[in-house]
Design a protein around this motif. Structure first.
Motif, PDB file in Angstrom:
ATOM      1  N   GLN A 151      72.319  78.823  50.726  1.00  0.00           N
ATOM      2  CA  GLN A 151      70.914  78.671  50.355  1.00  0.00           C
ATOM      3  C   GLN A 151      70.739  77.755  49.148  1.00  0.00           C
ATOM      4  N   VAL A 152      71.539  77.953  48.097  1.00  0.00           N
ATOM      5  CA  VAL A 152      71.360  77.128  46.901  1.00  0.00           C
ATOM      6  C   VAL A 152      71.826  75.691  47.146  1.00  0.00           C
ATOM      7  N   LEU A 153      72.806  75.510  48.014  1.00  0.00           N
ATOM      8  CA  LEU A 153      73.238  74.149  48.349  1.00  0.00           C
ATOM      9  C   LEU A 153      72.154  73.405  49.107  1.00  0.00           C
ATOM     10  N   LEU A 154      71.528  74.078  50.062  1.00  0.00           N
ATOM     11  CA  LEU A 154      70.420  73.458  50.783  1.00  0.00           C
ATOM     12  C   LEU A 154      69.285  73.122  49.828  1.00  0.00           C
ATOM     13  N   ASP A 155      68.999  74.020  48.902  1.00  0.00           N
ATOM     14  CA  ASP A 155      67.923  73.784  47.927  1.00  0.00           C
ATOM     15  C   ASP A 155      68.231  72.577  47.049  1.00  0.00           C
ATOM     16  N   ALA A 156      69.530  72.302  46.841  1.00  0.00           N
ATOM     17  CA  ALA A 156      69.929  71.157  46.021  1.00  0.00           C
ATOM     18  C   ALA A 156      69.963  69.856  46.814  1.00  0.00           C
ATOM     19  N   GLY A 157      69.623  69.909  48.108  1.00  0.00           N
ATOM     20  CA  GLY A 157      69.604  68.708  48.936  1.00  0.00           C
ATOM     21  C   GLY A 157      70.945  68.318  49.507  1.00  0.00           C
ATOM     22  N   ILE A 158      71.886  69.247  49.512  1.00  0.00           N
ATOM     23  CA  ILE A 158      73.231  68.976  50.055  1.00  0.00           C
ATOM     24  C   ILE A 158      73.299  69.478  51.490  1.00  0.00           C
TER      25      ILE A 158
ATOM     26  N   GLU B 101      73.084  76.195  39.541  1.00  0.00           N
ATOM     27  CA  GLU B 101      73.419  75.168  38.561  1.00  0.00           C
ATOM     28  C   GLU B 101      74.585  74.308  39.043  1.00  0.00           C
ATOM     29  N   ARG B 102      75.579  74.947  39.637  1.00  0.00           N
ATOM     30  CA  ARG B 102      76.733  74.183  40.133  1.00  0.00           C
ATOM     31  C   ARG B 102      76.350  73.342  41.345  1.00  0.00           C
ATOM     32  N   ALA B 103      75.459  73.838  42.188  1.00  0.00           N
ATOM     33  CA  ALA B 103      75.009  73.055  43.338  1.00  0.00           C
ATOM     34  C   ALA B 103      74.339  71.771  42.875  1.00  0.00           C
ATOM     35  N   THR B 104      73.541  71.860  41.824  1.00  0.00           N
ATOM     36  CA  THR B 104      72.890  70.669  41.278  1.00  0.00           C
ATOM     37  C   THR B 104      73.925  69.688  40.753  1.00  0.00           C
ATOM     38  N   ARG B 105      74.943  70.201  40.081  1.00  0.00           N
ATOM     39  CA  ARG B 105      76.006  69.339  39.565  1.00  0.00           C
ATOM     40  C   ARG B 105      76.782  68.676  40.709  1.00  0.00           C
ATOM     41  N   LEU B 106      76.997  69.402  41.784  1.00  0.00           N
ATOM     42  CA  LEU B 106      77.671  68.816  42.942  1.00  0.00           C
ATOM     43  C   LEU B 106      76.847  67.666  43.529  1.00  0.00           C
ATOM     44  N   ALA B 107      75.548  67.881  43.658  1.00  0.00           N
ATOM     45  CA  ALA B 107      74.680  66.827  44.190  1.00  0.00           C
ATOM     46  C   ALA B 107      74.702  65.604  43.287  1.00  0.00           C
ATOM     47  N   ASP B 108      74.688  65.824  41.971  1.00  0.00           N
ATOM     48  CA  ASP B 108      74.719  64.704  41.027  1.00  0.00           C
ATOM     49  C   ASP B 108      76.034  63.930  41.115  1.00  0.00           C
ATOM     50  N   ALA B 109      77.110  64.599  41.575  1.00  0.00           N
ATOM     51  CA  ALA B 109      78.418  63.953  41.702  1.00  0.00           C
ATOM     52  C   ALA B 109      78.617  63.303  43.070  1.00  0.00           C
ATOM     53  N   ASN B 110      77.550  63.166  43.831  1.00  0.00           N
ATOM     54  CA  ASN B 110      77.589  62.597  45.178  1.00  0.00           C
ATOM     55  C   ASN B 110      78.450  63.429  46.128  1.00  0.00           C
ATOM     56  N   VAL B 111      78.450  64.731  45.946  1.00  0.00           N
ATOM     57  CA  VAL B 111      78.962  65.634  46.973  1.00  0.00           C
ATOM     58  C   VAL B 111      77.818  65.794  47.967  1.00  0.00           C
ATOM     59  N   ARG B 112      77.951  65.140  49.108  1.00  0.00           N
ATOM     60  CA  ARG B 112      76.846  65.061  50.057  1.00  0.00           C
ATOM     61  C   ARG B 112      76.901  66.149  51.110  1.00  0.00           C
ATOM     62  N   CYS B 113      78.056  66.772  51.264  1.00  0.00           N
ATOM     63  CA  CYS B 113      78.227  67.779  52.313  1.00  0.00           C
ATOM     64  C   CYS B 113      79.158  68.875  51.799  1.00  0.00           C
ATOM     65  N   VAL B 114      78.804  70.126  52.076  1.00  0.00           N
ATOM     66  CA  VAL B 114      79.663  71.252  51.727  1.00  0.00           C
ATOM     67  C   VAL B 114      79.867  72.102  52.969  1.00  0.00           C
ATOM     68  N   LEU B 115      81.118  72.394  53.285  1.00  0.00           N
ATOM     69  CA  LEU B 115      81.454  73.256  54.405  1.00  0.00           C
ATOM     70  C   LEU B 115      81.727  74.655  53.858  1.00  0.00           C
TER      71      LEU B 115
END
Length: 464
Positions: free
Chosen positions: A253-260, A211-225
């Motif tokens: 895994q969930v970040l990749l699934d969210a397109g980040i 759920e948080r990964a989806t919210r990050l993607a919606d906030a234009n967080v394009r990359c996560v280290l």
């Protein structure tokens, strides 16, 4: 904020002083090297219509408007064309082109340390509240717990983001401590996303959910280290947390699934040197295609336990090159924080015909850009050139970035002159001696009792 340019994605932003266009969704930089192209984009980004651009350029250069129209449309098509797949993953690891020798009026990127709090206990952590070599692990935890302010004020963080948009800073990276332990982290990310900033988050992964990964993607967080320093047992031991490995892997895994886009980052220390390639294999199987290897940065605390020589770099690069060519095709591996291109413990000039040059440039990113292209904000709101440094240039609650940046960047430009021992090196201009942290690092800080300011003897000495 830059106006939308007809024919280009609405996420494009233009920095006229550098002739640089940036797509805040894809993270792609375009450098306009042709003066006419710069004038076309500058006019368009200021709100001039397509016909106005054509008329202005044709009048200025006395060229047939039809020719100008054709050139302008071709330029827009080129800029709007997505980068080829082979370059898909280069942006976040290698980031922006480094060839900015002139002093910038404002940074292109900014790193904001949101919090001093972390749920891990990595003994090799570089954070500035953990560098006093006289403190035990127990004392460090006490000092962090007793800090009067553990998080950057939310209003200050948002004001910094507002200034960045106004002044042409394109990329914001958030760090900590553990970034997501800032109580208003998502609110800050949402603010940056609404402003159209390209956002990068550094995390240990512990608090990342689907759920948080989806919210990050919606906030234009394009990359996560995401930090990962070994296999399950080794990573858990180094991080001082029994679930650290599983949390990091699950987060990827969930970040990749969210397109980040996910970058796995390993801090190379003595204890994980032998198993680093296996970590690359592990994240590759998940679908991660970017990997960062950062050698332990000496801070005067536990250096003997964690420190490794620069000379390990080239042999490991050869092993990584073989690994990515055979088992992990498509994986990009880079060494952040300006590893020396000569990969030597002493300055060793490289000849132009050195057969290893191609390998070095495939993984090493060249000279440090801190204080030249980007800067860092500490959790207590002070500006510095690098998050590893404990030398500050002023408080952002009292002064905007634009007011403090000139002193900072002038100091850095003065510090990165090529050393005499690098004389004759074919890549000296690209390397500039690697990391210049020692020019901006005041040792033996008394944590919690004040931070050394610019003017301290250790802060003003330049040995690079």
């Amino acid at each position: 904020m830059a106006a939308t340019i007809a024919g280009l994605p609405h996420t494009m932003r233009y920095r006229a002083d550098l002739g640089v266009l940036f797509d805040s969704h894809t993270g792609t930089f375009h450098r306009l090297r042709n003066g006419v192209a710069q004038q076309m984009v500058a006019l368009a980004s200021s709100g001039v219509t397509r016909q106005g651009v054509i008329d202005g350029i044709s009048h200025r250069y006395r060229v047939d408007p039809a020719t100008v129209a054709d050139d302008f449309d071709r330029l827009l098509r080129t800029l709007a064309t997505p980068a080829p797949p082979s370059n898909e993953h280069r942006g976040s690891l290698l980031e922006v082109d480094k060839r900015f020798d002139a002093t910038l009026d404002f940074p292109l990127r900014l790193e904001i340390e949101l919090t001093a709090v972390c749920n891990w206990n990595c003994g090799f952590c570089y954070n500035v509240w953990k560098i006093d070599p006289t403190l035990s692990d127990h004392d460090i935890r006490r000092v962090v717990r007793d800090l009067p302010e553990k998080h950057i004020p939310t209003d200050l963080a948002k004001a910094i983001l507002d200034e960045c948009v106004e002044r042409g800073c394109f990329v914001i990276r958030y760090s900590g401590g553990e970034t997501l332990l800032h109580p208003d982290a998502m609110d800050i990310f949402n603010h940056g996303g609404q402003l159209g900033l390209y956002q990068v988050v550094f995390t240990n992964g512990h608090f990342i959910t689907a759920e948080r990964a989806t919210r990050l993607a919606d906030a234009n967080v394009r990359c996560v280290l995401v930090s990962l320093h070994g296999d399950r047992d080794q990573h858990n031991q180094l991080a001082g947390h029994p679930r650290a490995y599983d949390k990091a892997i699950g987060a990827m895994q969930v970040l990749l699934d969210a397109g980040i886009n996910v970058v796995a980052e390993l801090t190379l220390v003595k204890e994980n040197l032998a198993g680093a390639l296996d970590v690359i294999r592990d994240v590759y199987r998940l679908g991660v295609r970017e990997f960062g290897v950062m050698r332990y940065v000496p801070t005067g605390r536990h250096d003997d336990r964690y420190g490794i020589p620069v000379s390990v770099t080239l042999p490991m690069m050869r092993d990584i090159d073989e690994l990515t060519a055979t088992e992990c095709p498509g994986m990009s591996v880079a060494w952040p924080c300006a590893q020396k291109l000569c990969t030597s413990d002493i300055d060793t000039p490289i000849r132009a015909d050195d057969p290893t040059l191609a390998l070095r440039f495939s993984q090493l990113v060249g000279h440090c850009e801190s204080g030249m292209v980007w800067a860092s904000v500490s959790y207590d709101g002070q500006l510095r050139n690098c998050p590893h440094s404990n030398v500050y240039f002023g408080r952002l609650a009292d002064h905007p970035v634009a007011e403090l940046w000139p002193t900072l960047t002038d100091r850095v430009h003065a510090a990165v002159a090529t050393r005499d021992s690098c004389s004759g090196c074919a890549v000296a201009a690209a390397c500039r001696g690697g990391c210049h942290l020692s020019s901006f690092f005041a040792p033996k800080t008394t944590i919690g009792l004040g931070i050394p300011a610019v003017g301290a003897a250790s802060a003003t000495h330049t040995d690079r």
